[in-house]
Write an enzyme that holds these catalytic residues in place. Structure first.
Site, PDB file in Angstrom:
ATOM      1  N   HIS A 226      -7.449  28.773  10.621  1.00 33.81           N
ATOM      2  CA  HIS A 226      -7.739  27.549  10.143  1.00 33.81           C
ATOM      3  C   HIS A 226      -8.668  26.399  11.409  1.00 33.81           C
ATOM      4  CE1 HIS A 226      -7.595  23.096   8.263  1.00 33.81           C
ATOM      5  NE2 HIS A 226      -8.518  23.968   7.464  1.00 33.81           N
ATOM      6  N   LYS A 228     -10.900  25.645  14.964  1.00 31.14           N
ATOM      7  CA  LYS A 228     -12.391  25.366  14.986  1.00 31.14           C
ATOM      8  C   LYS A 228     -12.806  25.362  16.355  1.00 31.14           C
ATOM      9  CE  LYS A 228     -11.957  23.389  10.759  1.00 31.14           C
ATOM     10  NZ  LYS A 228     -10.010  23.133  10.016  1.00 31.14           N
ATOM     11  N   ASP A 233     -19.385  29.395  27.775  1.00 31.47           N
ATOM     12  CA  ASP A 233     -19.606  29.962  29.059  1.00 31.47           C
ATOM     13  C   ASP A 233     -18.296  29.461  30.082  1.00 31.47           C
ATOM     14  OD1 ASP A 233     -22.231  31.134  29.296  1.00 31.47           O
ATOM     15  OD2 ASP A 233     -23.288  29.045  29.969  1.00 31.47           O
ATOM     16  N   HIS A 404     -11.113  13.055   7.053  1.00 36.52           N
ATOM     17  CA  HIS A 404     -10.756  14.694   7.163  1.00 36.52           C
ATOM     18  C   HIS A 404     -10.219  14.626   8.899  1.00 36.52           C
ATOM     19  CE1 HIS A 404     -11.266  19.392   7.752  1.00 36.52           C
ATOM     20  NE2 HIS A 404     -10.902  18.734   6.956  1.00 36.52           N
ATOM     21  N   LYS A 406      -8.071  15.151  11.865  1.00 33.57           N
ATOM     22  CA  LYS A 406      -6.331  15.158  11.783  1.00 33.57           C
ATOM     23  C   LYS A 406      -5.685  14.854  13.511  1.00 33.57           C
ATOM     24  CE  LYS A 406      -8.142  18.645   9.604  1.00 33.57           C
ATOM     25  NZ  LYS A 406      -7.741  18.465   8.550  1.00 33.57           N
ATOM     26  N   ASP A 411       1.662   4.705  21.303  1.00 35.47           N
ATOM     27  CA  ASP A 411       1.755   3.594  22.556  1.00 35.47           C
ATOM     28  C   ASP A 411       0.715   3.187  23.052  1.00 35.47           C
ATOM     29  OD1 ASP A 411       4.204   3.791  21.628  1.00 35.47           O
ATOM     30  OD2 ASP A 411       5.102   4.516  23.033  1.00 35.47           O
TER      31      ASP A 411
END
Length: 486
Positions: A226, A228, A233, A404, A406, A411
């Protein structure tokens, strides 16, 4: 006709026995989380035939299979820095750039030891909340690549956006840039393999992660990559929630605007992203890549700014590093916890940590999408909000399209952005990666983004929650029972 009748009778006699054997194996051999164990037992014993079939495809315990190991040279490179930092942190001689970073030293040390995650403090961090801007920036970085391009996405859509990415990679491959593209076999089911063949013909390399060895039957259906990740370089890295596809650019009318959070990193944190890509690439391709610093880990010198740790987790490990990092962040909060997730299905440890924070007077704000993309998970999410609302947490339903992201911000001094949702699937079943960020600069930026999202959200009060229909409440209760295996 008699033959089929006899066959069905035989299956009917033996399937319950086989389901019982699987149930015994789950209890005595798998050593799973107790909630997961009960969910599987309920499914196997109440629906033996259906449960048996589902278990075959979704119930394997990958932690017991030694399929995912860091190569010795790679491990040596990471461990040298890990041992040095760990020793300095234990002795109290490690130099933190600012007090807000040092305050989270115990979290940093835990991530360092449990996830081979050295702390780098010389990173430039760009935050993306819009898919178009993130995608166009990625294409610009690809166009400027000189040595190599490493791309890993859970989903690459068979649409205009997916084609633009592959075409950009194909152009660079023709220029002699080393292109490696990795995608998840299940997440990218509808991918255009013709485009991949063209990329390979141009000199690029393309592999699926955990592909099906038998057509239409994937016995690792539940264990998906899952992550990404993009590394250009060895200097620029991307990590976050956006996949590659039209819907992530807000072009799908069903979802509308797609609200996500993604990061572009420039600095030493990219090294750990590079290591993670190489580990995933090794599993899929079995290519023995060299680990020469000049090629894959170039030296970078610039003004220190943001402290970052890249933490990965997956079903091959029982530590659940990302979840442990979330919990540690929650317990270190003094004033506020801002949390965004499309799926709020926490296990008992995460749920109790949040509830304790609320009861301790911490300002806990949880934001989930108002619109569901997975109805059963959405029902489960609402069931978990009940106790937190009652305790005093603030819950927001994002209404301007689909949320979507996450993210967690504590603080205004520490934050996390990555691919892991707040659910059992991300903590136990999927291969995930998350950036833990320390310091007031980037954390305050993410906090301001959350507060801006509140303007596009509906506050879910305890009174509104109590007005739900009886049938909806029943669906939420059933979804919560199944939540450990959703």
């Amino acid at each position: 006709m008699q033959m089929w009748s006899d066959l069905w009778k035989t299956m009917s006699d033996w399937i319950p026995v086989i389901s019982l054997l699987f149930a015994i194996a789950i209890i005595f051999l798998e050593r799973r989380n107790i909630g997961v164990t009960w969910a599987w037992l309920m499914l196997l014993l109440l629906l033996p035939i259906i449960g048996f079939i589902i278990y075959i495809f979704l119930g394997q315990n990958l932690a017991r299979q030694k399929v995912y190991r860091m190569r010795p040279r790679m491990q040596e490179r990471v461990r040298e820095q890990m041992d040095l930092q760990g020793d300095q942190m234990q002795r109290g001689t490690f130099a933190y750039n600012e007090p807000a970073i040092e305050r989270f030293r115990h979290l940093i040390y835990m991530n360092l030891i449990s996830s081979y995650s050295p702390l780098s403090q010389n990173n430039e961090v760009t935050v993306f909340t819009d898919g178009v801007r993130k995608f166009e920036t990625l294409l610009e970085c690809i166009a400027e690549a000189e040595q190599h391009i490493h791309i890993l996405y859970y989903k690459i859509g068979n649409d205009e956006t997916g084609r633009r990415l592959v075409q950009a990679l194909k152009r660079k491959a023709k220029e002699g840039v080393q292109v490696r593209l990795l995608y998840d076999d299940i997440g990218s089911l509808g991918v255009n393999h013709r485009l991949f063949r063209e990329l390979k013909a141009a000199g690029g390399a393309v592999y699926p992660f955990f592909p099906s060895k038998i057509p239409f039957l994937n016995f690792r259906l539940n264990y998906r990559n899952h992550r990404k990740i993009a590394v250009i370089d060895g200097k620029v890295g991307f990590i976050g929630g956006f996949n590659i596809g039209n819907e992530y650019l807000g072009m799908n009318p069903v979802f509308g605007y797609w609200r996500d959070t993604h990061l572009m990193l420039y600095g030493d944190a990219v090294y750990r992203l590079q290591v993670q890509f190489l580990m995933d690439w090794d599993i899929a391709s079995n290519e023995k890549l060299t680990m020469e610093p000049v090629e894959l880990f170039p030296e970078m010198s610039h003004t220190p700014k943001t402290a970052v740790q890249i933490v990965s987790s997956g079903p091959n490990s029982e530590k659940q590093q990302i979840k442990n990092g979330y919990i540690k962040m929650i317990f270190q909060a003094r004033k506020s916890i801002y949390l965004q997730t499309p799926y709020f299905v926490p296990d008992d440890s995460m749920f109790n940590a949040l509830k304790i924070a609320v009861l301790s007077g911490i300002d806990v704000r949880i934001m989930i999408p108002k619109r569901a993309d997975h109805l059963l998970v959405h029902f489960a999410s609402y069931s978990y909000l009940r106790d937190l609302l009652q305790a005093g947490a603030k819950c927001y339903l994002y209404s301007n399209g689909f949320l979507h992201a996450k993210t967690m911000i504590v603080d205004g001094q520490a934050a996390s952005v990555g691919t892991a949702n707040l659910d059992h699937r991300s903590f136990e079943l999927n291969f995930e990666v998350t950036a833990f960020l320390y310091g007031e600069d980037v954390a305050s930026r993410l906090e301001a983004i959350f507060e801006e999202d509140m303007k596009n959200s509906e506050l879910l009060t305890w009174e509104k929650y109590g007005k739900r229909k009886l049938l909806t409440r029943a669906a939420e209760s059933m979804a919560r029972l199944l939540s450990p295996i959703l």
